[in-house]
Write a protein that holds these residues in place. Structure first.
Motif, PDB file in Angstrom:
ATOM      1  N   MET A   1      13.770  10.589  97.719  1.00  0.00           N
ATOM      2  CA  MET A   1      14.742   9.767  98.444  1.00  0.00           C
ATOM      3  C   MET A   1      16.090  10.520  98.513  1.00  0.00           C
ATOM      4  O   MET A   1      16.532  11.092  97.516  1.00  0.00           O
ATOM      5  N   ARG A   2      16.782  10.472  99.713  1.00  0.00           N
ATOM      6  CA  ARG A   2      18.064  11.165  99.862  1.00  0.00           C
ATOM      7  C   ARG A   2      19.153  10.432  99.079  1.00  0.00           C
ATOM      8  O   ARG A   2      19.158   9.200  99.023  1.00  0.00           O
ATOM      9  N   PRO A   3      20.066  11.194  98.472  1.00  0.00           N
ATOM     10  CA  PRO A   3      21.188  10.524  97.787  1.00  0.00           C
ATOM     11  C   PRO A   3      22.085   9.823  98.811  1.00  0.00           C
ATOM     12  O   PRO A   3      22.189  10.240  99.958  1.00  0.00           O
ATOM     13  N   ASP A   4      22.741   8.751  98.396  1.00  0.00           N
ATOM     14  CA  ASP A   4      23.634   8.004  99.282  1.00  0.00           C
ATOM     15  C   ASP A   4      24.999   8.704  99.322  1.00  0.00           C
ATOM     16  O   ASP A   4      25.950   8.331  98.642  1.00  0.00           O
ATOM     17  N   LEU A   5      25.057   9.780 100.155  1.00  0.00           N
ATOM     18  CA  LEU A   5      26.272  10.580 100.210  1.00  0.00           C
ATOM     19  C   LEU A   5      27.450   9.790 100.766  1.00  0.00           C
ATOM     20  O   LEU A   5      28.577   9.880 100.289  1.00  0.00           O
ATOM     21  N   LEU A   6      27.188   8.991 101.804  1.00  0.00           N
ATOM     22  CA  LEU A   6      28.287   8.217 102.397  1.00  0.00           C
ATOM     23  C   LEU A   6      28.841   7.193 101.411  1.00  0.00           C
ATOM     24  O   LEU A   6      30.035   6.905 101.397  1.00  0.00           O
ATOM     25  N   GLY A   7      27.951   6.652 100.599  1.00  0.00           N
ATOM     26  CA  GLY A   7      28.392   5.657  99.626  1.00  0.00           C
ATOM     27  C   GLY A   7      29.256   6.243  98.532  1.00  0.00           C
ATOM     28  O   GLY A   7      29.945   5.508  97.830  1.00  0.00           O
ATOM     29  N   GLY A   8      29.243   7.542  98.372  1.00  0.00           N
ATOM     30  CA  GLY A   8      30.032   8.183  97.324  1.00  0.00           C
ATOM     31  C   GLY A   8      31.434   8.570  97.762  1.00  0.00           C
ATOM     32  O   GLY A   8      32.178   9.168  96.985  1.00  0.00           O
ATOM     33  N   ILE A   9      31.789   8.263  99.011  1.00  0.00           N
ATOM     34  CA  ILE A   9      33.123   8.606  99.516  1.00  0.00           C
ATOM     35  C   ILE A   9      34.151   7.628  98.952  1.00  0.00           C
ATOM     36  O   ILE A   9      33.939   6.419  98.964  1.00  0.00           O
ATOM     37  N   ALA A  10      35.265   8.180  98.445  1.00  0.00           N
ATOM     38  CA  ALA A  10      36.365   7.320  97.973  1.00  0.00           C
ATOM     39  C   ALA A  10      36.900   6.510  99.151  1.00  0.00           C
ATOM     40  O   ALA A  10      37.112   7.040 100.241  1.00  0.00           O
ATOM     41  N   ASP A  11      37.125   5.232  98.939  1.00  0.00           N
ATOM     42  CA  ASP A  11      37.414   4.348 100.070  1.00  0.00           C
ATOM     43  C   ASP A  11      38.357   3.237  99.630  1.00  0.00           C
ATOM     44  O   ASP A  11      38.099   2.544  98.635  1.00  0.00           O
ATOM     45  N   VAL A  12      39.475   3.092 100.354  1.00  0.00           N
ATOM     46  CA  VAL A  12      40.381   1.967 100.158  1.00  0.00           C
ATOM     47  C   VAL A  12      40.583   1.306 101.512  1.00  0.00           C
ATOM     48  O   VAL A  12      41.050   1.940 102.459  1.00  0.00           O
ATOM     49  N   ASP A  13      40.222   0.062 101.632  1.00  0.00           N
ATOM     50  CA  ASP A  13      40.299  -0.663 102.905  1.00  0.00           C
ATOM     51  C   ASP A  13      41.444  -1.672 102.846  1.00  0.00           C
ATOM     52  O   ASP A  13      41.388  -2.633 102.082  1.00  0.00           O
ATOM     53  N   ARG A  14      42.471  -1.419 103.653  1.00  0.00           N
ATOM     54  CA  ARG A  14      43.619  -2.325 103.672  1.00  0.00           C
ATOM     55  C   ARG A  14      43.764  -3.046 105.012  1.00  0.00           C
ATOM     56  O   ARG A  14      44.821  -3.599 105.316  1.00  0.00           O
ATOM     57  N   LEU A  15      42.749  -3.009 105.818  1.00  0.00           N
ATOM     58  CA  LEU A  15      42.802  -3.713 107.099  1.00  0.00           C
ATOM     59  C   LEU A  15      42.987  -5.211 106.862  1.00  0.00           C
ATOM     60  O   LEU A  15      42.216  -5.837 106.138  1.00  0.00           O
ATOM     61  N   ASP A  16      44.039  -5.758 107.468  1.00  0.00           N
ATOM     62  CA  ASP A  16      44.343  -7.182 107.343  1.00  0.00           C
ATOM     63  C   ASP A  16      44.290  -7.777 108.747  1.00  0.00           C
ATOM     64  O   ASP A  16      45.267  -7.688 109.502  1.00  0.00           O
TER      65      ASP A  16
END
Length: 369
Positions: A1-16
């Motif tokens: 199974m491929r690793p979840d590369l996209l899921g490992g991206i640092a992510d801060v969502d401030r959309l209001d």
């Protein structure tokens, strides 16, 4: 199974989404206000035909809030909105000697935002009343050079925004066009005898108008010179003359709306072709002089502009040049009935207007055209 590369991206969502919707609706209010606003008139004052010199006044006093600062106030609020600096209910604070605050109070009320103007104690009672009539509140300081620091302090105290016209005036307005004052002037001159002015004359309060005009003239490759008329007790003239941004004045300008005790960030000296320092008595005399000829009062900063125009017109005549001169009616003189148009008040300032009235009558024998 491929690793979840996209899921490992640092992510801060401030959309209001709610804030974006609020901002979009307020931008739409400003756009609607602009569409409801007609352009201001370009008035022609007739000089002797043999001179070959045409004089025009861009009458900014006819804006809804009565001054040149109406354009700036709308641009500053738009700039703050699209930069994400404004929030629902946030108090807007501004440093202003009067006219900007009147216009900003209007737009703050349009956007349902509280507004506080930090003004010098010497601001005319009429201007204070106009700010309050637009829903604003005045906060007084003793000296003009205390205004910005006190505005920042007050904004921090209430969790609001210091709009800061002195920093953002030159960048909030689109100098390439989009119905700015330079584009309007040139369009209105299109069918006149001299459609490209020899000189445009403006005063400097923030420096925003001179920055817009100077950039626009260069962007459109026009030969028009930009002359800035400064006043006594203002740092702009000496700073520009000496190339020294550190020049300061101990006291504030006595001509409301223009002049500053130190160089402001919005003043872009490299787009200015010429500067004059106009005596205060000359500014007041010229305001009265042109008021009589227009049949209605104009403010003292308009007088400052007109004295510089008189100097330029005299030089053009000596050289046998023809062409057009353009300056601004910055605001209405009705705001100053108890100061610059009150003989006792003027005498208390030590100003003798008579010599300047004589000079203006000789150098600018104008009448409404």
């Amino acid at each position: 199974m491929r690793p979840d590369l996209l899921g490992g991206i640092a992510d801060v969502d401030r959309l209001d989404p709610d804030l974006r919707a609020w901002t979009a609706e307020r931008v739409a209010r400003l756009e609607a206000d602009a569409r409801r606003s007609a352009d201001t008139h370009l008035l022609r004052l007739a000089l002797p035909a043999a001179w070959g010199i045409d004089l025009y006044l861009k009458d900014e006093s006819t804006h809804h809030t009565g001054s040149l600062k109406h354009r700036l106030a709308r641009s500053l609020f738009m700039y703050a909105l699209v930069n994400g600096w404004l929030r629902p209910g946030a108090t807007v604070v501004e440093s202003s000697s009067g006219s900007t605050a009147v216009s900003e109070a209007h737009f703050a009320r349009l956007l349902d935002l509280p507004f506080v103007a930090v003004v010098p104690r010497g601001t005319s009672a009429r201007k204070v009343a106009l700010i309050e009539a637009q829903g604003g509140r005045c906060h007084f300081v003793d000296r003009a050079d205390e205004m910005c620091a006190e505005s920042r302090r007050l904004a921090d105290e209430v969790g609001g925004l210091f709009l800061d016209q002195f920093t953002f005036a030159e960048r909030a307005t689109d100098w390439r066009g989009h119905n700015n004052i330079a584009e309007s002037i040139l369009a209105q001159l299109d069918r006149e005898p001299h459609p490209v002015p020899r000189w445009v004359v403006v005063g400097a309060g923030t420096g925003g108008s001179s920055a817009t005009l100077g950039r626009y003239l260069r962007y459109h490759q026009l030969p028009t010179g930009l002359c800035v008329a400064d006043v006594e007790d203002s740092a702009f003239f000496d700073s520009w003359r000496l190339g020294d941004p550190g020049v300061t004045c101990e006291r504030g300008s006595r001509i409301e709306g223009i002049g500053r005790p130190s160089l402001e960030p919005s003043f872009i000296g490299t787009v200015v072709d010429r500067m004059m320092r106009i005596p205060d008595a000359a500014s007041v005399a010229a305001a009265r002089f042109v008021s009589e000829r227009l049949g209605r009062r104009v403010g003292p900063s308009t007088g400052t502009n007109l004295v510089a125009v008189a100097r330029l017109a005299a030089e053009m005549r000596r050289r046998g040049e023809s062409g057009s001169l353009v300056t601004l009616v910055c605001d209405s003189g009705d705001r100053y009935h108890d100061t610059y148009f009150d003989d006792a008040w003027v005498a208390a300032q030590g100003w003798d207007l008579a010599p300047w009235l004589d000079v203006l009558a000789e150098e600018l024998p104008v009448r409404p055209a």
